[in-house]
Design a protein around this motif. Structure first.
Motif, PDB file in Angstrom:
ATOM      1  N   ARG A 178      32.369  69.273  53.844  1.00  0.00           N
ATOM      2  CA  ARG A 178      32.933  69.111  52.501  1.00  0.00           C
ATOM      3  C   ARG A 178      34.275  69.819  52.379  1.00  0.00           C
ATOM      4  O   ARG A 178      35.193  69.334  51.724  1.00  0.00           O
ATOM      5  N   ALA A 179      34.406  70.982  53.025  1.00  0.00           N
ATOM      6  CA  ALA A 179      35.673  71.723  52.985  1.00  0.00           C
ATOM      7  C   ALA A 179      36.797  70.931  53.651  1.00  0.00           C
ATOM      8  O   ALA A 179      37.964  71.123  53.328  1.00  0.00           O
ATOM      9  N   TRP A 180      36.436  70.046  54.562  1.00  0.00           N
ATOM     10  CA  TRP A 180      37.429  69.224  55.269  1.00  0.00           C
ATOM     11  C   TRP A 180      37.539  67.828  54.653  1.00  0.00           C
ATOM     12  O   TRP A 180      38.215  66.959  55.192  1.00  0.00           O
ATOM     13  N   GLY A 181      36.863  67.581  53.534  1.00  0.00           N
ATOM     14  CA  GLY A 181      37.029  66.331  52.804  1.00  0.00           C
ATOM     15  C   GLY A 181      36.042  65.237  53.128  1.00  0.00           C
ATOM     16  O   GLY A 181      36.278  64.074  52.802  1.00  0.00           O
ATOM     17  N   ALA A 182      34.924  65.559  53.756  1.00  0.00           N
ATOM     18  CA  ALA A 182      33.896  64.559  54.053  1.00  0.00           C
ATOM     19  C   ALA A 182      32.637  64.904  53.262  1.00  0.00           C
ATOM     20  O   ALA A 182      32.339  66.073  53.032  1.00  0.00           O
ATOM     21  N   SER A 183      31.889  63.886  52.873  1.00  0.00           N
ATOM     22  CA  SER A 183      30.707  64.143  52.060  1.00  0.00           C
ATOM     23  C   SER A 183      29.411  64.169  52.872  1.00  0.00           C
ATOM     24  O   SER A 183      28.381  64.607  52.369  1.00  0.00           O
ATOM     25  N   SER A 184      29.439  63.687  54.111  1.00  0.00           N
ATOM     26  CA  SER A 184      28.254  63.682  54.968  1.00  0.00           C
ATOM     27  C   SER A 184      28.692  63.518  56.413  1.00  0.00           C
ATOM     28  O   SER A 184      29.877  63.306  56.695  1.00  0.00           O
ATOM     29  N   LYS A 185      27.723  63.588  57.339  1.00  0.00           N
ATOM     30  CA  LYS A 185      28.054  63.397  58.750  1.00  0.00           C
ATOM     31  C   LYS A 185      28.554  61.975  58.992  1.00  0.00           C
ATOM     32  O   LYS A 185      29.526  61.776  59.720  1.00  0.00           O
ATOM     33  N   ALA A 186      27.892  61.000  58.374  1.00  0.00           N
ATOM     34  CA  ALA A 186      28.309  59.607  58.543  1.00  0.00           C
ATOM     35  C   ALA A 186      29.714  59.392  57.987  1.00  0.00           C
ATOM     36  O   ALA A 186      30.544  58.697  58.605  1.00  0.00           O
ATOM     37  N   ASP A 187      29.997  59.980  56.838  1.00  0.00           N
ATOM     38  CA  ASP A 187      31.330  59.881  56.242  1.00  0.00           C
ATOM     39  C   ASP A 187      32.369  60.540  57.143  1.00  0.00           C
ATOM     40  O   ASP A 187      33.481  60.032  57.306  1.00  0.00           O
ATOM     41  N   ALA A 188      32.005  61.671  57.757  1.00  0.00           N
ATOM     42  CA  ALA A 188      32.926  62.373  58.656  1.00  0.00           C
ATOM     43  C   ALA A 188      33.284  61.500  59.853  1.00  0.00           C
ATOM     44  O   ALA A 188      34.453  61.404  60.239  1.00  0.00           O
ATOM     45  N   LYS A 189      32.284  60.842  60.451  1.00  0.00           N
ATOM     46  CA  LYS A 189      32.541  59.973  61.598  1.00  0.00           C
ATOM     47  C   LYS A 189      33.451  58.811  61.201  1.00  0.00           C
ATOM     48  O   LYS A 189      34.385  58.467  61.927  1.00  0.00           O
ATOM     49  N   ALA A 190      33.176  58.214  60.035  1.00  0.00           N
ATOM     50  CA  ALA A 190      33.984  57.085  59.569  1.00  0.00           C
ATOM     51  C   ALA A 190      35.424  57.514  59.296  1.00  0.00           C
ATOM     52  O   ALA A 190      36.379  56.820  59.678  1.00  0.00           O
ATOM     53  N   LYS A 191      35.591  58.659  58.646  1.00  0.00           N
ATOM     54  CA  LYS A 191      36.945  59.139  58.341  1.00  0.00           C
ATOM     55  C   LYS A 191      37.691  59.504  59.615  1.00  0.00           C
ATOM     56  O   LYS A 191      38.888  59.236  59.734  1.00  0.00           O
ATOM     57  N   ALA A 192      37.007  60.095  60.581  1.00  0.00           N
ATOM     58  CA  ALA A 192      37.651  60.451  61.850  1.00  0.00           C
ATOM     59  C   ALA A 192      38.159  59.198  62.556  1.00  0.00           C
ATOM     60  O   ALA A 192      39.285  59.173  63.062  1.00  0.00           O
ATOM     61  N   SER A 193      37.346  58.153  62.576  1.00  0.00           N
ATOM     62  CA  SER A 193      37.754  56.899  63.219  1.00  0.00           C
ATOM     63  C   SER A 193      38.953  56.285  62.509  1.00  0.00           C
ATOM     64  O   SER A 193      39.902  55.818  63.148  1.00  0.00           O
ATOM     65  N   ALA A 194      38.905  56.282  61.191  1.00  0.00           N
ATOM     66  CA  ALA A 194      39.994  55.695  60.410  1.00  0.00           C
ATOM     67  C   ALA A 194      41.294  56.469  60.597  1.00  0.00           C
ATOM     68  O   ALA A 194      42.368  55.881  60.769  1.00  0.00           O
ATOM     69  N   ILE A 195      41.214  57.796  60.587  1.00  0.00           N
ATOM     70  CA  ILE A 195      42.408  58.625  60.765  1.00  0.00           C
ATOM     71  C   ILE A 195      42.996  58.398  62.156  1.00  0.00           C
ATOM     72  O   ILE A 195      44.204  58.225  62.315  1.00  0.00           O
ATOM     73  N   SER A 196      42.132  58.383  63.164  1.00  0.00           N
ATOM     74  CA  SER A 196      42.602  58.168  64.538  1.00  0.00           C
ATOM     75  C   SER A 196      43.269  56.804  64.680  1.00  0.00           C
ATOM     76  O   SER A 196      44.310  56.685  65.328  1.00  0.00           O
ATOM     77  N   ALA A 197      42.667  55.780  64.081  1.00  0.00           N
ATOM     78  CA  ALA A 197      43.246  54.429  64.158  1.00  0.00           C
ATOM     79  C   ALA A 197      44.625  54.383  63.493  1.00  0.00           C
ATOM     80  O   ALA A 197      45.560  53.779  64.029  1.00  0.00           O
ATOM     81  N   ARG A 198      44.748  55.019  62.326  1.00  0.00           N
ATOM     82  CA  ARG A 198      46.049  55.027  61.649  1.00  0.00           C
ATOM     83  C   ARG A 198      47.081  55.799  62.457  1.00  0.00           C
ATOM     84  O   ARG A 198      48.246  55.381  62.553  1.00  0.00           O
ATOM     85  N   ASN A 199      46.664  56.912  63.065  1.00  0.00           N
ATOM     86  CA  ASN A 199      47.601  57.691  63.879  1.00  0.00           C
ATOM     87  C   ASN A 199      48.054  56.923  65.113  1.00  0.00           C
ATOM     88  O   ASN A 199      49.208  56.986  65.504  1.00  0.00           O
ATOM     89  N   LYS A 200      47.150  56.182  65.750  1.00  0.00           N
ATOM     90  CA  LYS A 200      47.505  55.378  66.915  1.00  0.00           C
ATOM     91  C   LYS A 200      48.428  54.233  66.545  1.00  0.00           C
ATOM     92  O   LYS A 200      49.325  53.863  67.299  1.00  0.00           O
ATOM     93  N   ALA A 201      48.212  53.659  65.349  1.00  0.00           N
ATOM     94  CA  ALA A 201      49.049  52.536  64.900  1.00  0.00           C
ATOM     95  C   ALA A 201      50.482  52.983  64.630  1.00  0.00           C
ATOM     96  O   ALA A 201      51.414  52.182  64.740  1.00  0.00           O
ATOM     97  N   ARG A 202      50.675  54.247  64.290  1.00  0.00           N
ATOM     98  CA  ARG A 202      52.026  54.768  64.006  1.00  0.00           C
ATOM     99  C   ARG A 202      52.879  54.918  65.250  1.00  0.00           C
ATOM    100  O   ARG A 202      54.087  54.912  65.186  1.00  0.00           O
ATOM    101  N   LYS A 203      52.229  55.130  66.382  1.00  0.00           N
ATOM    102  CA  LYS A 203      52.973  55.381  67.621  1.00  0.00           C
ATOM    103  C   LYS A 203      53.608  54.131  68.177  1.00  0.00           C
ATOM    104  O   LYS A 203      53.302  53.058  67.980  1.00  0.00           O
TER     105      LYS A 203
END
Length: 100
Positions: free
Chosen positions: A75-100
């Motif tokens: 929660r301190a890092w902005g996720a509401s559950s373990k499943a939400d954390a995994k989904a957000k990590a994937s989305a962030i990584s995908a957006r970061n890769k798309a920027r390169k």
């Protein structure tokens, strides 16, 4: 008897999850680490890495009806559950890769 470092005691832990500034400073001094404050939003690669790691951690999110330290940290890092954390990590990584 020697006192344990602040990061191992409640005075170094943030009640909302993770370590507070005193706890991070204590950990860094004891281990030579370089812990930084949580990144609560945005596409920071550090945030993606933390959410991916913690989203895969074993253990419950709640114990005796109370959130565990694991869930509080997520929660301190902005996720509401373990499943939400995994989904957000994937989305962030995908957006970061798309920027390169």
């Amino acid at each position: 008897m020697a006192k344990t470092p602040a990061w191992q005691r409640s005075e170094g832990k943030d009640p909302k999850g993770g370590l507070n500034a005193k706890g991070r400073a204590s950990y860094n001094a004891a281990t030579g680490g370089s812990l930084k404050a949580p990144v609560k939003s945005g596409d920071n690669p550090r945030r993606a890495s933390f959410l991916a790691r913690m989203g895969a951690m074993p253990g419950p999110e709640y114990k005796n009806g109370e959130p565990t330290r694991l869930l509080l940290s997520l929660r301190a890092w902005g996720a509401s559950s373990k499943a939400d954390a995994k989904a957000k990590a994937s989305a962030i990584s995908a957006r970061n890769k798309a920027r390169k």
